[in-house]
Design a protein around this motif. Structure first.
Motif, PDB file in Angstrom:
ATOM      1  N   TRP A 119       1.936 -41.960   9.653  1.00  0.00           N
ATOM      2  CA  TRP A 119       3.191 -42.700   9.548  1.00  0.00           C
ATOM      3  C   TRP A 119       4.126 -42.425  10.713  1.00  0.00           C
ATOM      4  CZ3 TRP A 119       3.722 -46.881   6.885  1.00  0.00           C
ATOM      5  CH2 TRP A 119       2.904 -47.087   5.771  1.00  0.00           C
ATOM      6  N   GLU A 120       4.066 -41.207  11.260  1.00  0.00           N
ATOM      7  CA  GLU A 120       4.871 -40.904  12.448  1.00  0.00           C
ATOM      8  C   GLU A 120       4.430 -41.776  13.626  1.00  0.00           C
ATOM      9  OE1 GLU A 120       4.857 -37.206   9.881  1.00  0.00           O
ATOM     10  OE2 GLU A 120       3.411 -38.738  10.492  1.00  0.00           O
ATOM     11  N   TYR A 121       3.113 -41.927  13.775  1.00  0.00           N
ATOM     12  CA  TYR A 121       2.601 -42.734  14.886  1.00  0.00           C
ATOM     13  C   TYR A 121       2.828 -44.218  14.626  1.00  0.00           C
ATOM     14  CZ  TYR A 121      -0.267 -43.832  18.926  1.00  0.00           C
ATOM     15  OH  TYR A 121      -0.683 -44.275  20.147  1.00  0.00           O
ATOM     16  N   HIS A 122       2.600 -44.635  13.409  1.00  0.00           N
ATOM     17  CA  HIS A 122       2.863 -46.018  13.006  1.00  0.00           C
ATOM     18  C   HIS A 122       4.305 -46.417  13.348  1.00  0.00           C
ATOM     19  CE1 HIS A 122       2.755 -49.428  10.039  1.00  0.00           C
ATOM     20  NE2 HIS A 122       4.005 -49.076   9.821  1.00  0.00           N
ATOM     21  N   ASP A 123       5.246 -45.571  12.969  1.00  0.00           N
ATOM     22  CA  ASP A 123       6.661 -45.857  13.248  1.00  0.00           C
ATOM     23  C   ASP A 123       6.959 -45.834  14.741  1.00  0.00           C
ATOM     24  OD1 ASP A 123       7.044 -46.071  10.535  1.00  0.00           O
ATOM     25  OD2 ASP A 123       7.955 -44.086  10.306  1.00  0.00           O
ATOM     26  N   GLU A 124       6.270 -44.945  15.461  1.00  0.00           N
ATOM     27  CA  GLU A 124       6.487 -44.862  16.907  1.00  0.00           C
ATOM     28  C   GLU A 124       6.011 -46.144  17.599  1.00  0.00           C
ATOM     29  OE1 GLU A 124       7.792 -42.710  20.390  1.00  0.00           O
ATOM     30  OE2 GLU A 124       8.098 -42.409  18.237  1.00  0.00           O
ATOM     31  N   LEU A 125       4.923 -46.723  17.118  1.00  0.00           N
ATOM     32  CA  LEU A 125       4.454 -47.990  17.678  1.00  0.00           C
ATOM     33  C   LEU A 125       5.502 -49.083  17.515  1.00  0.00           C
ATOM     34  CD1 LEU A 125       0.740 -47.916  16.474  1.00  0.00           C
ATOM     35  CD2 LEU A 125       1.464 -48.101  18.859  1.00  0.00           C
ATOM     36  N   TYR A 126       6.055 -49.210  16.322  1.00  0.00           N
ATOM     37  CA  TYR A 126       7.063 -50.246  16.108  1.00  0.00           C
ATOM     38  C   TYR A 126       8.381 -49.916  16.812  1.00  0.00           C
ATOM     39  CZ  TYR A 126       4.275 -53.045  12.933  1.00  0.00           C
ATOM     40  OH  TYR A 126       3.303 -53.870  12.405  1.00  0.00           O
ATOM     41  N   LYS A 127       8.698 -48.638  16.936  1.00  0.00           N
ATOM     42  CA  LYS A 127       9.894 -48.229  17.659  1.00  0.00           C
ATOM     43  C   LYS A 127       9.830 -48.667  19.124  1.00  0.00           C
ATOM     44  CE  LYS A 127      12.349 -44.009  19.090  1.00  0.00           C
ATOM     45  NZ  LYS A 127      12.340 -42.520  18.989  1.00  0.00           N
ATOM     46  N   ASN A 128       8.614 -48.684  19.680  1.00  0.00           N
ATOM     47  CA  ASN A 128       8.419 -49.029  21.092  1.00  0.00           C
ATOM     48  C   ASN A 128       7.838 -50.425  21.288  1.00  0.00           C
ATOM     49  OD1 ASN A 128       8.916 -46.418  22.836  1.00  0.00           O
ATOM     50  ND2 ASN A 128       7.893 -45.736  20.950  1.00  0.00           N
ATOM     51  N   TRP A 129       7.972 -51.264  20.275  1.00  0.00           N
ATOM     52  CA  TRP A 129       7.429 -52.616  20.322  1.00  0.00           C
ATOM     53  C   TRP A 129       7.892 -53.352  21.571  1.00  0.00           C
ATOM     54  CZ3 TRP A 129       9.807 -57.508  19.979  1.00  0.00           C
ATOM     55  CH2 TRP A 129       8.949 -58.589  19.709  1.00  0.00           C
ATOM     56  N   THR A 138      -1.304 -49.991  26.036  1.00  0.00           N
ATOM     57  CA  THR A 138      -2.316 -49.522  26.976  1.00  0.00           C
ATOM     58  C   THR A 138      -2.727 -48.117  26.571  1.00  0.00           C
ATOM     59  OG1 THR A 138      -0.729 -48.494  28.490  1.00  0.00           O
ATOM     60  CG2 THR A 138      -1.209 -50.847  28.841  1.00  0.00           C
ATOM     61  N   ARG A 139      -3.775 -47.606  27.186  1.00  0.00           N
ATOM     62  CA  ARG A 139      -4.153 -46.230  26.890  1.00  0.00           C
ATOM     63  C   ARG A 139      -3.040 -45.270  27.293  1.00  0.00           C
ATOM     64  NH1 ARG A 139      -9.370 -44.628  25.533  1.00  0.00           N
ATOM     65  NH2 ARG A 139      -8.337 -42.604  25.425  1.00  0.00           N
ATOM     66  N   ASP A 140      -2.371 -45.549  28.403  1.00  0.00           N
ATOM     67  CA  ASP A 140      -1.273 -44.671  28.826  1.00  0.00           C
ATOM     68  C   ASP A 140      -0.118 -44.713  27.832  1.00  0.00           C
ATOM     69  OD1 ASP A 140      -2.577 -43.789  31.090  1.00  0.00           O
ATOM     70  OD2 ASP A 140      -1.588 -45.203  32.445  1.00  0.00           O
ATOM     71  N   SER A 141       0.255 -45.914  27.390  1.00  0.00           N
ATOM     72  CA  SER A 141       1.376 -46.000  26.447  1.00  0.00           C
ATOM     73  C   SER A 141       1.009 -45.358  25.116  1.00  0.00           C
ATOM     74  CB  SER A 141       1.806 -47.450  26.254  1.00  0.00           C
ATOM     75  OG  SER A 141       0.833 -48.206  25.562  1.00  0.00           O
ATOM     76  N   LEU A 142      -0.222 -45.534  24.667  1.00  0.00           N
ATOM     77  CA  LEU A 142      -0.639 -44.913  23.416  1.00  0.00           C
ATOM     78  C   LEU A 142      -0.615 -43.398  23.522  1.00  0.00           C
ATOM     79  CD1 LEU A 142      -3.592 -47.274  22.374  1.00  0.00           C
ATOM     80  CD2 LEU A 142      -1.244 -47.272  21.502  1.00  0.00           C
ATOM     81  N   ASP A 143      -0.983 -42.866  24.694  1.00  0.00           N
ATOM     82  CA  ASP A 143      -0.880 -41.423  24.923  1.00  0.00           C
ATOM     83  C   ASP A 143       0.573 -40.964  24.902  1.00  0.00           C
ATOM     84  OD1 ASP A 143      -3.572 -40.960  25.063  1.00  0.00           O
ATOM     85  OD2 ASP A 143      -3.620 -40.451  27.194  1.00  0.00           O
ATOM     86  N   ASN A 144       1.453 -41.754  25.491  1.00  0.00           N
ATOM     87  CA  ASN A 144       2.879 -41.396  25.478  1.00  0.00           C
ATOM     88  C   ASN A 144       3.413 -41.349  24.052  1.00  0.00           C
ATOM     89  OD1 ASN A 144       3.088 -41.192  28.272  1.00  0.00           O
ATOM     90  ND2 ASN A 144       3.681 -43.329  28.528  1.00  0.00           N
ATOM     91  N   PHE A 145       3.026 -42.327  23.239  1.00  0.00           N
ATOM     92  CA  PHE A 145       3.471 -42.329  21.845  1.00  0.00           C
ATOM     93  C   PHE A 145       2.918 -41.106  21.111  1.00  0.00           C
ATOM     94  CE2 PHE A 145       3.110 -47.232  22.265  1.00  0.00           C
ATOM     95  CZ  PHE A 145       4.248 -47.258  23.056  1.00  0.00           C
ATOM     96  N   ALA A 146       1.668 -40.769  21.423  1.00  0.00           N
ATOM     97  CA  ALA A 146       1.058 -39.588  20.797  1.00  0.00           C
ATOM     98  C   ALA A 146       1.812 -38.320  21.171  1.00  0.00           C
ATOM     99  CB  ALA A 146      -0.410 -39.482  21.212  1.00  0.00           C
ATOM    100  N   SER A 147       2.190 -38.216  22.432  1.00  0.00           N
ATOM    101  CA  SER A 147       2.979 -37.056  22.872  1.00  0.00           C
ATOM    102  C   SER A 147       4.331 -37.010  22.171  1.00  0.00           C
ATOM    103  CB  SER A 147       3.181 -37.096  24.384  1.00  0.00           C
ATOM    104  OG  SER A 147       1.957 -36.942  25.070  1.00  0.00           O
ATOM    105  N   ASN A 148       4.937 -38.170  22.016  1.00  0.00           N
ATOM    106  CA  ASN A 148       6.261 -38.235  21.394  1.00  0.00           C
ATOM    107  C   ASN A 148       6.263 -37.705  19.964  1.00  0.00           C
ATOM    108  OD1 ASN A 148       7.257 -39.410  23.718  1.00  0.00           O
ATOM    109  ND2 ASN A 148       7.265 -41.495  22.909  1.00  0.00           N
ATOM    110  N   VAL A 149       5.155 -37.918  19.247  1.00  0.00           N
ATOM    111  CA  VAL A 149       5.121 -37.458  17.852  1.00  0.00           C
ATOM    112  C   VAL A 149       4.427 -36.108  17.705  1.00  0.00           C
ATOM    113  CG1 VAL A 149       5.221 -39.814  16.990  1.00  0.00           C
ATOM    114  CG2 VAL A 149       2.992 -38.717  17.274  1.00  0.00           C
ATOM    115  N   GLY A 150       3.980 -35.525  18.826  1.00  0.00           N
ATOM    116  CA  GLY A 150       3.439 -34.172  18.795  1.00  0.00           C
ATOM    117  C   GLY A 150       1.961 -34.065  18.485  1.00  0.00           C
ATOM    118  N   LEU A 151       1.186 -35.087  18.814  1.00  0.00           N
ATOM    119  CA  LEU A 151      -0.254 -35.028  18.579  1.00  0.00           C
ATOM    120  C   LEU A 151      -0.952 -34.204  19.656  1.00  0.00           C
ATOM    121  CD1 LEU A 151      -1.051 -38.751  17.642  1.00  0.00           C
ATOM    122  CD2 LEU A 151      -0.941 -36.799  16.091  1.00  0.00           C
TER     123      LEU A 151
END
Length: 214
Positions: A119-129, A138-151
């Motif tokens: 849910w943290e990642y799900h929300d981060e995707l919509y936050k950065n829509w 992109t793979r880079d943006s998905l990595d950035n979102f992952a970093s943002n939520v602490g994965l």
């Protein structure tokens, strides 16, 4: 009523445990009997109390404009007043209408779930829509979102590289089509007796009325 479509379906078989729900496809001669567990399985982790009597099942696409609007507005009210109070639980299932980028974002959400942060990642995707088919996924943006939520990025990227959840996402899309989902967002709101279908990002009042009816 022209602004939204509600389909209320009575219980089909009430004598079995949990009750069977009859969801009428188009055309009506083609029917599919579903239990609440069948509707919920293979989707996201449940948001809210597993024992909540009402479930909102959202079919969505991470690039979808109206999905984004629902998550930015209506969902916040539903979450505060119904999910957090134990009255409603929410489940998300992917219906990637906007092509490979939407499939990839959905795969990433389940890779995040491997680290118990769906849910943290799900929300981060919509936050950065960033719009529909604009290239923001992109793979880079998905990595950035992952970093943002602490994965853990190594685990996350291994999951994506292996396309661990591609078949799952494609199967969800096909299942949605099978039961008559044809747009995002679409919602099935149900208890043990009825399903109410809501198509599109309808006003909050539609959801409040639906929850009240159930």
């Amino acid at each position: 009523m022209s602004k939204y479509h509600l389909l209320v379906i009575p219980i089909a078989i009430g004598i079995l445990a949990g009750g069977f729900l009859a969801f009428y496809l188009e055309p009506e001669s083609n029917t599919k009997k579903l239990t609440p567990s069948k509707l919920i399985e293979d989707g996201s982790p449940v948001l809210g109390d597993n024992n909540a009597s009402i479930t909102i099942l959202e079919w969505g696409d991470y690039q979808c404009t109206f999905c984004y609007k629902f998550h930015q507005n209506t969902l916040n009210v539903i979450n505060e007043n119904f999910v957090k109070t134990g009255k409603v639980k929410l489940v998300f299932k992917d219906f990637p209408l906007n092509g490979p980028d939407s499939v990839l974002a959905a795969e990433a959400s389940y890779c995040a779930n491997d680290q118990e942060m769906y849910w943290e990642y799900h929300d981060e995707l919509y936050k950065n829509w960033g719009g529909e088919r604009t290239g923001w996924i992109t793979r880079d943006s998905l990595d950035n979102f992952a970093s943002n939520v602490g994965l853990d990025l190594e685990i996350f990227n291994t999951c994506l590289n292996e396309q661990k959840y591609q078949d799952k996402v494609n199967a969800l899309y096909e299942f949605g089509r099978e039961i008559g989902i044809d747009a995002t967002p679409s919602f099935l709101v149900f208890n043990g007796e009825e399903i109410i279908k809501i198509r599109g990002n309808q006003p909050l009042e539609v959801f409040l009325k639906t929850i009240g009816e159930l």
